[in-house]
Design a protein around this motif. Structure first.
Motif, PDB file in Angstrom:
ATOM      1  N   UNK A 282     -24.903  25.672  77.048  1.00  0.00           N
ATOM      2  CA  UNK A 282     -24.981  25.195  75.659  1.00  0.00           C
ATOM      3  C   UNK A 282     -23.875  25.903  74.885  1.00  0.00           C
ATOM      4  N   UNK A 283     -22.636  25.619  75.260  1.00  0.00           N
ATOM      5  CA  UNK A 283     -21.489  26.319  74.692  1.00  0.00           C
ATOM      6  C   UNK A 283     -21.233  25.888  73.242  1.00  0.00           C
ATOM      7  N   UNK A 284     -20.925  26.853  72.408  1.00  0.00           N
ATOM      8  CA  UNK A 284     -20.654  26.580  70.988  1.00  0.00           C
ATOM      9  C   UNK A 284     -19.151  26.385  70.792  1.00  0.00           C
ATOM     10  N   UNK A 285     -18.766  25.345  70.053  1.00  0.00           N
ATOM     11  CA  UNK A 285     -17.354  25.067  69.810  1.00  0.00           C
ATOM     12  C   UNK A 285     -17.120  24.721  68.350  1.00  0.00           C
ATOM     13  N   UNK A 286     -15.910  25.051  67.902  1.00  0.00           N
ATOM     14  CA  UNK A 286     -15.461  24.605  66.591  1.00  0.00           C
ATOM     15  C   UNK A 286     -13.964  24.416  66.669  1.00  0.00           C
ATOM     16  N   UNK A 287     -13.499  23.323  66.128  1.00  0.00           N
ATOM     17  CA  UNK A 287     -12.091  22.975  66.285  1.00  0.00           C
ATOM     18  C   UNK A 287     -11.148  23.848  65.477  1.00  0.00           C
ATOM     19  N   UNK A 288     -11.585  24.351  64.330  1.00  0.00           N
ATOM     20  CA  UNK A 288     -10.692  25.093  63.449  1.00  0.00           C
ATOM     21  C   UNK A 288     -11.538  26.090  62.654  1.00  0.00           C
ATOM     22  N   UNK A 289     -11.494  27.346  63.064  1.00  0.00           N
ATOM     23  CA  UNK A 289     -12.353  28.337  62.417  1.00  0.00           C
ATOM     24  C   UNK A 289     -11.755  28.814  61.106  1.00  0.00           C
TER      25      UNK A 289
END
Lengths: 117, 113
Positions: free
Chosen positions: B73-80
């Motif tokens: 259940x990996x957490x991702x965000x395109x632009x922190x």
């Protein structure tokens, strides 16, 4: 509306003393959980209340730890004869636990930071 | 017993970088999966959740997909952003029994301007 509140926010005590930590859940939430956040151990479950009863106490680390809940609302976690290893942030969470609903979100309070000298 | 493993931090990124925080779990049943976030000086807040396989949880630009085949259940965000600096906790909850949360150890994210 008001969230989960905990008091005190900070508690410093001497080894061997007893402490009481208080949790006020969100109004109407029947489920209440206590967790402990400590260095090296992460976030650990301590105890779960449904109403005033505690069907799951499996996380309490020793018999020095106890908790109660009255009126289906406020809960108190008591630690007797505190030890230095009890130093941690104690978190309380509540959830609606509507009958038949098994996917309730748990809402957390800000925690009580306990330091045992 | 059930457990959650997430990558150790701190994770240090520059603003607008891509973020991934890995999380894998071990559970006997079919748990619900969560990401909680703890901003400095604040309590735990639910960031997103997924309750069954292939569900994608999303909130505030963050996403995570429930992958049963890889128990992840990996957490991702395109632009922190700098304001994303916080500690992120992956957690599971079984959908039976008393539904306590089992947490990972947390990953601290530091975002610099």
């Amino acid at each position: 509306g008001a969230g989960v509140s905990q008091s005190p926010s900070n508690k410093v005590t001497e080894k061997g003393k007893d402490v009481e930590l208080r949790c006020d859940p969100i109004s109407g939430h029947t489920a209440l959980y206590w967790y402990r956040q400590s260095l090296g151990q992460g976030l650990e479950f301590l105890i779960y209340f449904q109403g005033n009863s505690a069907p799951d106490k499996s996380g309490l680390p020793s018999d020095r730890f106890s908790a109660e809940r009255t009126g289906g609302s406020v809960s108190t976690l008591t630690i007797q004869r505190t030890q230095q290893e009890d130093s941690a942030v104690y978190l309380c969470a509540s959830s609606p636990r509507v009958a038949g609903a098994v996917k309730d979100t748990q809402y957390f309070g800000p925690g009580t930071r306990l330091t045992v000298l | 017993g059930d457990s959650v493993t997430q990558m150790e931090g701190p994770v240090t990124l520059s603003e607008e970088a891509f973020l991934t925080i890995n999380c894998t779990y071990t559970a006997t049943g079919y748990p619900s999966l969560f990401w909680y976030v703890q901003y400095p000086g604040e309590g735990l807040q639910l960031l997103l959740k997924a309750t069954k396989a292939d569900d994608k949880g999303s909130n505030k630009g963050f996403e995570a997909t429930y992958r049963k085949e890889t128990t992840s259940f990996h957490l991702e965000k395109g632009s922190v952003q700098v304001s994303d600096s916080a500690v992120y906790f992956c957690a599971l909850r079984e959908n039976t029994g008393f539904q306590k949360l089992v947490f990972g150890t947390g990953t601290r994210l530091l975002v610099s301007p």
